[in-house]
Design a protein around this motif. Sequence first.
Motif, short mmCIF file in Angstrom:
data_model
loop_
_atom_site.label_atom_id
_atom_site.label_comp_id
_atom_site.label_asym_id
_atom_site.label_seq_id
_atom_site.Cartn_x
_atom_site.Cartn_y
_atom_site.Cartn_z
N PHE A 225 0.81 -1.10 -0.06
CA PHE A 225 -0.08 -0.31 -0.14
C PHE A 225 0.78 1.34 -0.02
N LEU A 226 2.03 1.23 0.49
CA LEU A 226 2.98 2.44 0.50
C LEU A 226 3.97 2.54 -0.74
N TYR A 227 4.10 1.37 -1.62
CA TYR A 227 5.13 1.31 -2.45
C TYR A 227 4.83 0.71 -3.82
N ASP A 228 4.23 -0.67 -3.69
CA ASP A 228 4.07 -1.33 -4.83
C ASP A 228 3.06 -1.18 -5.88
N TRP A 229 2.00 -0.58 -5.46
CA TRP A 229 0.86 -0.08 -6.44
C TRP A 229 1.02 1.25 -7.07
N TRP A 230 1.89 2.35 -6.69
CA TRP A 230 1.80 3.39 -7.64
C TRP A 230 2.87 3.04 -8.69
N PRO A 231 3.54 2.38 -9.13
CA PRO A 231 4.29 2.07 -10.35
C PRO A 231 3.43 1.46 -11.26
N LEU A 232 2.44 0.54 -10.78
CA LEU A 232 1.71 0.02 -11.49
C LEU A 232 0.58 1.01 -12.10
N ALA A 233 0.08 1.89 -11.38
CA ALA A 233 -0.74 2.90 -11.64
C ALA A 233 -0.15 3.92 -12.63
N ARG A 234 1.03 4.34 -12.61
CA ARG A 234 1.79 5.14 -13.41
C ARG A 234 1.86 4.31 -14.65
N ARG A 235 2.22 3.30 -14.73
CA ARG A 235 2.23 2.36 -15.97
C ARG A 235 0.90 2.40 -16.94
N ILE A 236 -0.13 2.25 -16.14
CA ILE A 236 -1.53 2.20 -16.64
C ILE A 236 -1.63 3.55 -17.48
N ARG A 237 -1.34 4.88 -16.69
CA ARG A 237 -1.43 5.92 -17.37
C ARG A 237 -0.51 6.34 -18.54
N VAL A 238 0.73 5.70 -18.45
CA VAL A 238 1.68 5.88 -19.66
C VAL A 238 0.85 5.07 -20.88
N TYR A 239 0.38 3.86 -20.65
CA TYR A 239 -0.16 3.09 -21.79
C TYR A 239 -1.34 3.58 -22.28
N GLN A 240 -2.13 4.49 -21.40
CA GLN A 240 -3.22 4.97 -21.78
C GLN A 240 -3.00 6.34 -22.91
N ALA A 241 -1.75 7.05 -22.51
CA ALA A 241 -1.13 8.06 -23.30
C ALA A 241 -0.99 7.35 -24.80
N LEU A 242 -0.08 6.30 -24.66
CA LEU A 242 0.27 5.89 -26.07
C LEU A 242 -0.84 5.05 -26.77
N ARG A 243 -1.93 4.69 -25.89
CA ARG A 243 -2.98 4.30 -26.62
C ARG A 243 -3.88 5.55 -27.31
N ARG A 244 -3.49 6.74 -26.83
CA ARG A 244 -4.33 7.87 -27.68
C ARG A 244 -3.06 8.37 -28.43
N ALA A 245 -2.08 7.97 -28.50
CA ALA A 245 -0.84 8.75 -29.09
C ALA A 245 -1.36 9.10 -30.85
N HIS A 246 -1.03 10.15 -31.44
CA HIS A 246 -1.07 10.35 -32.54
C HIS A 246 -0.04 9.96 -33.55
N VAL A 247 -0.61 8.93 -34.36
CA VAL A 247 0.40 8.08 -34.99
C VAL A 247 0.39 8.74 -36.76
N ARG A 248 1.70 8.91 -37.20
CA ARG A 248 1.77 9.52 -38.52
C ARG A 248 2.44 8.51 -39.30
N VAL A 249 2.42 8.35 -40.59
CA VAL A 249 3.23 7.36 -41.53
C VAL A 249 3.66 8.44 -42.63
N VAL A 250 4.87 8.54 -42.70
CA VAL A 250 5.45 9.24 -43.96
C VAL A 250 6.50 8.55 -44.58
N ALA A 251 6.34 8.91 -46.00
CA ALA A 251 7.31 8.05 -46.94
C ALA A 251 8.68 8.47 -46.46
#
Length: 253
Positions: A225-251
């Motif tokens: 409850f002091l240390y182990d849960w918050w790294p997982l919570a941050r990982r979720i937020r980062v993955y959510q940011a990547l899930r919403r990332a703007h992806v562009r393909v150029v030649a």
Amino acid sequence: MCHGFNGLMNVGGVRHCADVYEAREVAVVNATHGRRSARMIAGSPTAFIAGWSRPAGSTKQPGGERAVRLDTMKRTQSPLHHLELRVREFAQLFNSMDPTPFLNKDLDRDAESFIETWAFGFPAKSRLHITIHLEKMPAELDPGALLTEAIHNFFEYKTGVVRRDLKMLLKRGRASLLIGLVFVTTCLIAAQAVSKLGSATPFAIARESLTIAGWVAMWRPMQIFLYDWWPLARRIRVYQALRRAHVRVVAGK
């Protein structure tokens, strides 16, 4: 060549360029009597020059109302970070051993590791842009739409996996807390009973041993409850940011 970016890596045949802020972009916020500008210092992508500039002939400083508006915009707008990848063909980005349909394939492990390491270097609320330079553009497919959906699907899947891990961790933490409270209560009651038997050395050792053992049992729930849960919570937020990332393909070239 990757112009305006301070990172260049070769991972699994994929070249990557990344920086903290897009050096080629100049952010400008206009106001009635002034202008706030921020631009990258050459060779130092994390440093900014920021200040107020007034139109010629103007002697007024930016007013309080404009400053409040700019302050509000600064607080509400998330920072933008840009990553560039260079590949020969879009299949390079995905795990060739994964038999699932293309849109649900896992990313290549090297590419996945690089993208995640890059994203974890920024605040979880950041806006992420990924530009993929593709040397061989498919003639019949739209690589931009395909890669966008595939990358979003992959990180949505990883978000769900980490959410389940967090849920299981908190469930284990609650069970450990209940067991620890029962055990420490029992040990403290027993230690108090031993202390009433006498003050001789053996009784003192037994009392202290029971007290220490009881509190040691609380170590695991406290760690969860002091240390182990918050790294997982941050990982979720980062993955959510990547899930919403703007992806562009150029030649690519």
